[in-house]
Write an enzyme that holds these catalytic residues in place. Structure first.
Site, PDB file in Angstrom:
ATOM      1  N   ASN A  66       0.823  -1.211   0.000  1.00 55.33           N
ATOM      2  CA  ASN A  66       0.000   0.000   0.000  1.00 55.33           C
ATOM      3  C   ASN A  66       0.854   1.257   0.000  1.00 55.33           C
ATOM      4  OD1 ASN A  66       0.646  -0.811   2.721  1.00 55.33           O
ATOM      5  ND2 ASN A  66      -0.935   0.545   3.523  1.00 55.33           N
ATOM      6  N   GLU A  68       0.424   5.556   0.535  1.00 56.42           N
ATOM      7  CA  GLU A  68      -0.431   6.652   0.997  1.00 56.42           C
ATOM      8  C   GLU A  68       0.288   7.982   0.793  1.00 56.42           C
ATOM      9  OE1 GLU A  68      -2.353   3.890   4.586  1.00 56.42           O
ATOM     10  OE2 GLU A  68      -1.116   5.636   5.075  1.00 56.42           O
ATOM     11  N   HIS A  79      -4.024   0.684  -2.835  1.00 59.17           N
ATOM     12  CA  HIS A  79      -4.136  -0.483  -1.973  1.00 59.17           C
ATOM     13  C   HIS A  79      -3.158  -1.565  -2.445  1.00 59.17           C
ATOM     14  CE1 HIS A  79      -8.285   0.570  -0.181  1.00 59.17           C
ATOM     15  NE2 HIS A  79      -7.852   1.624  -0.857  1.00 59.17           N
ATOM     16  N   GLU A  81      -3.503  -4.701  -3.007  1.00 53.60           N
ATOM     17  CA  GLU A  81      -4.003  -5.567  -4.077  1.00 53.60           C
ATOM     18  C   GLU A  81      -4.018  -4.835  -5.414  1.00 53.60           C
ATOM     19  OE1 GLU A  81      -5.980  -6.994  -0.218  1.00 53.60           O
ATOM     20  OE2 GLU A  81      -5.279  -5.105  -1.087  1.00 53.60           O
ATOM     21  N   CYS A 106     -10.096  -5.389   1.826  1.00 53.69           N
ATOM     22  CA  CYS A 106     -11.251  -4.526   2.077  1.00 53.69           C
ATOM     23  C   CYS A 106     -12.248  -4.680   0.929  1.00 53.69           C
ATOM     24  CB  CYS A 106     -10.807  -3.076   2.229  1.00 53.69           C
ATOM     25  SG  CYS A 106     -10.166  -2.344   0.702  1.00 53.69           S
ATOM     26  N   CYS A 109     -10.956  -3.574  -2.489  1.00 54.28           N
ATOM     27  CA  CYS A 109     -10.061  -4.492  -3.201  1.00 54.28           C
ATOM     28  C   CYS A 109     -10.783  -5.740  -3.689  1.00 54.28           C
ATOM     29  CB  CYS A 109      -8.882  -4.857  -2.312  1.00 54.28           C
ATOM     30  SG  CYS A 109      -7.784  -3.454  -2.021  1.00 54.28           S
TER      31      CYS A 109
END
Length: 297
Positions: A66, A68, A79, A81, A106, A109
């Site tokens: 991930n 950010e 993310h 994935e 989540c 994803c």
């Protein structure tokens, strides 16, 4: 079994050798690689590193983490994935067979993964679960909405070959040209961004786009826009190019000195504004150009 941080792509022969040395099958190697991959994540907001390690039909292993970006809305994040599937795409891997991930995917994803053909059969293992084992993705999203609801049966899906028949318009259609800090959008960057746009998976809006990044050492990293049938989980072309940058060992984002976006003239979905916002946040001195393209079927 202890090992250092894995590479973002492990060739099939090396993966087989690693598995044999640990007396494991290659799929069983995936969850062991997950903790070693987590430090590759860049999550300065959540401080929650996620790693997804996947296996393709070629026998190669791919890593996703991930990303950010502080100071920006959370939807700019990548993310693990999404990073993983982009990594497969960048390396021309035609499918994802299985993946192990450090935390349960989540909803975002689980939906993004539906862009794969045969997504229901992709095997998923969550390493944080007790007695973790591979389980079909269909168990994570049983009543799914996806490409089959919107597209013809034979339409190309994510990881399948795309060619959007795009060509650049005249150079004067450059939306933000001119040199900045000694860097000019070179033909090499324009060509790379156009190549990425032609591989873009954007069947829902008909708005393919691509980004190419140039770092201080002259390396080029490119990424293609990827749409989701559910719209919001779509991945922007700049985020896809940043996946290529991180996976390619690009280092700090401020090493990016120039960027080119190629997007379709008159597109329903435009990337220029949001890409400019993200790029200015992570590399303020980077020179950014947008070029328009058109479709020639």
């Amino acid at each position: 079994m202890s090992m250092g941080p894995p590479k973002f792509v492990i060739e099939a022969s090396e993966a087989q050798s690693m598995a044999e040395s640990a007396a494991l099958t290659v799929p069983s190697l995936l969850p062991i690689l997950v903790p070693a991959a987590q430090p590759l994540a860049r999550p300065p907001i959540s401080n929650f590193p996620v790693a997804a390690v996947g296996l393709g039909p070629s026998g190669r292993i791919f890593v996703g983490v991930n990303l950010e970006f502080p100071g920006l809305p959370l939807h700019h994040a990548v993310h693990a994935e999404q990073f993983l599937l982009t990594n497969l795409s960048l390396n021309a891997e035609p499918h994802l067979v299985s993946l192990a991930v450090s935390a349960a995917p989540c909803g975002h994803c689980r939906q993004f993964l539906q862009e794969l053909r045969g997504a229901a059969d992709v095997q998923v293992l969550v390493t944080s679960h007790p007695a973790a084992q591979f389980t079909p993705l269909s168990r994570f999203l049983p009543d799914r909405f996806g490409p089959h609801d919107l597209l013809p049966l034979r339409a190309p899906l994510l990881l399948e070959p795309h060619h959007n028949a795009l060509t650049l318009r005249r150079q004067e259609d450059n939306l933000s040209g001119g040199p900045c800090n000694g860097h000019v959008a070179s033909d090499k960057l324009k060509v790379a961004a156009l190549e990425a746009a032609n591989k873009s998976h954007a069947p829902y809006s008909g708005s393919p786009s691509g980004v190419a990044l140039l770092d201080r050492d002259g390396n080029v990293f490119k990424g293609s826009y990827v749409e989701s049938a559910a719209f919001n989980p779509s991945l922007g072309p700049l985020q896809a190019a940043l996946v290529a940058f991180v996976a390619g060992g690009g280092g700090d984002y401020d090493r990016i000195v120039a960027a080119v976006l190629v997007e379709k003239d008159g597109a329903a979905v435009k990337q220029d504004g949001t890409a400019r916002l993200l790029l200015h946040s992570i590399s303020p001195n980077c020179h950014f150009n947008t070029f328009l393209c058109q479709c020639h079927p």
